[in-house]
Write a protein that holds these residues in place. Structure first.
Motif, mmCIF file in Angstrom:
data_model
loop_
_atom_site.group_PDB
_atom_site.id
_atom_site.type_symbol
_atom_site.label_atom_id
_atom_site.label_comp_id
_atom_site.label_asym_id
_atom_site.label_seq_id
_atom_site.Cartn_x
_atom_site.Cartn_y
_atom_site.Cartn_z
ATOM 1 N N THR A 100 0.824 -1.213 0.000
ATOM 2 C CA THR A 100 0.000 0.000 0.000
ATOM 3 C C THR A 100 0.860 1.267 0.000
ATOM 4 N N LEU B 66 6.343 2.535 -3.276
ATOM 5 C CA LEU B 66 7.145 1.603 -4.085
ATOM 6 C C LEU B 66 6.349 0.341 -4.389
ATOM 7 N N ARG C 23 -1.996 -4.069 5.969
ATOM 8 C CA ARG C 23 -2.507 -3.968 7.353
ATOM 9 C C ARG C 23 -3.967 -3.579 7.346
ATOM 10 N N ASN D 60 8.955 1.127 7.230
ATOM 11 C CA ASN D 60 9.343 2.508 7.551
ATOM 12 C C ASN D 60 9.210 2.765 9.052
ATOM 13 N N TYR E 257 15.099 8.293 -3.690
ATOM 14 C CA TYR E 257 14.024 8.467 -4.661
ATOM 15 C C TYR E 257 13.933 9.934 -5.087
HETATM 16 N N1 LIG Z 1 13.352 7.416 0.777
HETATM 17 C C1 LIG Z 1 14.259 6.856 -0.021
HETATM 18 O O1 LIG Z 1 14.841 7.549 -0.858
HETATM 19 C C2 LIG Z 1 14.556 5.387 0.131
HETATM 20 C C3 LIG Z 1 15.672 4.889 -0.512
HETATM 21 C C4 LIG Z 1 15.922 3.529 -0.409
HETATM 22 C C5 LIG Z 1 15.062 2.697 0.293
HETATM 23 N N2 LIG Z 1 13.972 3.201 0.936
HETATM 24 C C6 LIG Z 1 13.056 2.244 1.625
HETATM 25 O O2 LIG Z 1 11.975 1.947 0.740
HETATM 26 C C7 LIG Z 1 10.829 1.659 1.524
HETATM 27 C C8 LIG Z 1 9.587 1.838 0.692
HETATM 28 O O3 LIG Z 1 9.419 3.187 0.294
HETATM 29 P P1 LIG Z 1 7.977 3.779 0.094
HETATM 30 O O4 LIG Z 1 8.149 5.140 -0.432
HETATM 31 O O5 LIG Z 1 7.138 2.810 -0.666
HETATM 32 O O6 LIG Z 1 7.453 3.825 1.607
HETATM 33 P P2 LIG Z 1 5.976 4.048 2.107
HETATM 34 O O7 LIG Z 1 5.138 4.679 1.034
HETATM 35 O O8 LIG Z 1 6.078 4.729 3.427
HETATM 36 O O9 LIG Z 1 5.396 2.554 2.318
HETATM 37 C C9 LIG Z 1 5.711 1.757 3.416
HETATM 38 C C10 LIG Z 1 4.850 0.507 3.337
HETATM 39 O O10 LIG Z 1 5.211 -0.334 4.440
HETATM 40 C C11 LIG Z 1 4.009 -0.741 5.092
HETATM 41 N N3 LIG Z 1 4.262 -1.009 6.502
HETATM 42 C C12 LIG Z 1 4.862 -0.177 7.393
HETATM 43 N N4 LIG Z 1 4.886 -0.767 8.608
HETATM 44 C C13 LIG Z 1 4.286 -1.981 8.460
HETATM 45 C C14 LIG Z 1 3.987 -3.037 9.361
HETATM 46 N N5 LIG Z 1 4.303 -2.954 10.661
HETATM 47 N N6 LIG Z 1 3.393 -4.142 8.879
HETATM 48 C C15 LIG Z 1 3.049 -4.232 7.557
HETATM 49 N N7 LIG Z 1 3.292 -3.257 6.654
HETATM 50 C C16 LIG Z 1 3.891 -2.143 7.114
HETATM 51 C C17 LIG Z 1 3.055 0.441 4.922
HETATM 52 O O11 LIG Z 1 1.731 0.041 5.179
HETATM 53 P P3 LIG Z 1 0.545 1.134 5.453
HETATM 54 O O12 LIG Z 1 0.112 1.614 4.086
HETATM 55 O O13 LIG Z 1 -0.498 0.352 6.143
HETATM 56 O O14 LIG Z 1 1.131 2.231 6.286
HETATM 57 C C18 LIG Z 1 3.340 0.781 3.453
HETATM 58 O O15 LIG Z 1 2.651 -0.123 2.621
HETATM 59 C C19 LIG Z 1 10.955 2.595 2.727
HETATM 60 O O16 LIG Z 1 10.288 2.061 3.837
HETATM 61 C C20 LIG Z 1 12.456 2.707 2.935
HETATM 62 O O17 LIG Z 1 12.871 1.820 3.966
HETATM 63 C C21 LIG Z 1 13.724 4.534 0.862
#
Ligand SMILES: NC(=O)c1ccc[n+]([C@@H]2O[C@H](COP(=O)([O-])OP(=O)(O)OC[C@H]3O[C@@H](n4cnc5c(N)ncnc54)[C@H](OP(=O)(O)O)[C@@H]3O)[C@@H](O)[C@H]2O)c1
Length: 288
Positions: free
Chosen positions: A8, A11, A33, A75, A143
């Protein structure tokens, strides 16, 4: 059956959108979730598996019949390592035959002020390697989509005011990184147990960012290399919470000190084309 966690999030949505162009929805499951957040996937015929990283039973149930798992890192920074271990353990128990993990393309994280946030990514990688599950690790660069958070809401009027020095970062779009993750999942004979560093095809300075923003807006956007203390004071003056200031400042320091200046052609080879240029990527980011 492919299971995508973090589905959700930004990414996850990008990865699933690309998967849907290649495989039938009935071959895709997502861990969510909150069922309501996954409603658009459910409408497309994707299997929604309600679960959460802290709940081992829910993960074991979600892994039933799953061959491949895309683990999009959590996250939830204080709990990240244990949450990832829970997913890896559940995948191991279910006999998953390919685990893809989204890590971070950062180097020398030990000396970063953000090392407690960054280290669990590398500890997760080690845990996966010890698990015996065939894996692929995708270390994603910063990103391009997160640039508005660094550049501020009114960047076209204010210019860029950041203590980024001569930082150079090969930013990439989340949409293309999600597509790359989907391509890796779909490899018929994956070259397992590999680590890829996924980056844009050129390193970009903040001067380059200012030039690209000027080109796409038709306004002159300048880059001012701010002093770190004054930058933090400006954020305080705008009532930004202390935690957010330390994270923002930590990322900018890491960029300035070269921790994200890693360049490979892994993204290009997994996509089968060059990733979008900075100008094209920013055009997409600022058209949303
Ligand atoms: N920012 C950067 O430039 C960067 C670079 C490299 C890697 N990353 C990594 O890439 C990841 C993904 O990025 P994004 O932009 O897609 O992040 P995001 O939009 O914040 O998505 C995080 C996802 O993780 C889920 N989640 C969080 N806690 C959880 C839990 N306890 N149980 C199950 N699901 C859970 C969230 O669910 P909900 O929708 O329910 O909240 C959401 O689907 C980041 O978390 C980070 O670690 C980031």
């Amino acid at each position: 059956m492919i299971l995508v966690t973090g589905a959700t999030g930004n990414l996850g949505i990008a990865a699933i959108n690309h998967l849907l162009t290649k495989v039938e929805p009935l071959n895709i499951a997502v861990l969510a979730r909150d069922r309501a957040k996954a409603a658009s996937f459910e409408e497309k015929g994707i299997d929604i598996r309600i679960g959460e990283y802290d709940d081992i039973n829910s993960l074991e149930t979600a892994m039933q019949g799953v061959d491949k798992v895309l683990l999009i890192s959590s996250n939830d920074h204080g709990k990240l390592l244990q949450q990832h271990k829970n997913v890896v353990d559940a995948a191991n128990k279910a006999g998953v035959n390919h685990l893809i993990y989204i890590g971070s393309a950062v180097q020398e994280f030990e000396s970063s002020t953000l090392h407690t946030m960054l280290e669990p990514h590398f500890q997760t990688e080690d845990y996966i390697k010890e698990s015996q599950i065939p894996y692929t690790i995708l270390r994603n660069t910063i990103y391009a989509d997160t640039l508005p958070m660094f550049l501020g809401e009114n960047v076209f009027d204010t210019g860029i005011y950041l203590p980024a020095g001569n930082a150079e970062v090969p930013f990439a779009l989340r949409r293309e990184l999600g597509e790359a993750a989907a391509n890796v999942i779909l490899q018929p004979n994956p070259n397992n147990n590999k680590t890829y560093v996924l980056t844009g095809s050129e390193p970009y300075s903040f001067e380059n960012l200012a030039e690209a923003l000027s080109e796409i807006s038709g306004k002159t956007v300048n880059y001012i290399n701010a002093d770190s203390k004054s930058f933090e004071e400006t954020l305080r003056g705008a009532s930004v919470p202390e935690y957010a200031i330390s994270v923002l400042s930590g990322y900018v320091t890491d960029m300035r000190e070269g921790r994200y200046n890693l360049l490979t052609n892994d993204l290009e080879s997994i996509l089968g084309r060059k990733p979008l240029s900075l100008r094209e990527a920013l055009k997409e980011v600022y058209s949303k």
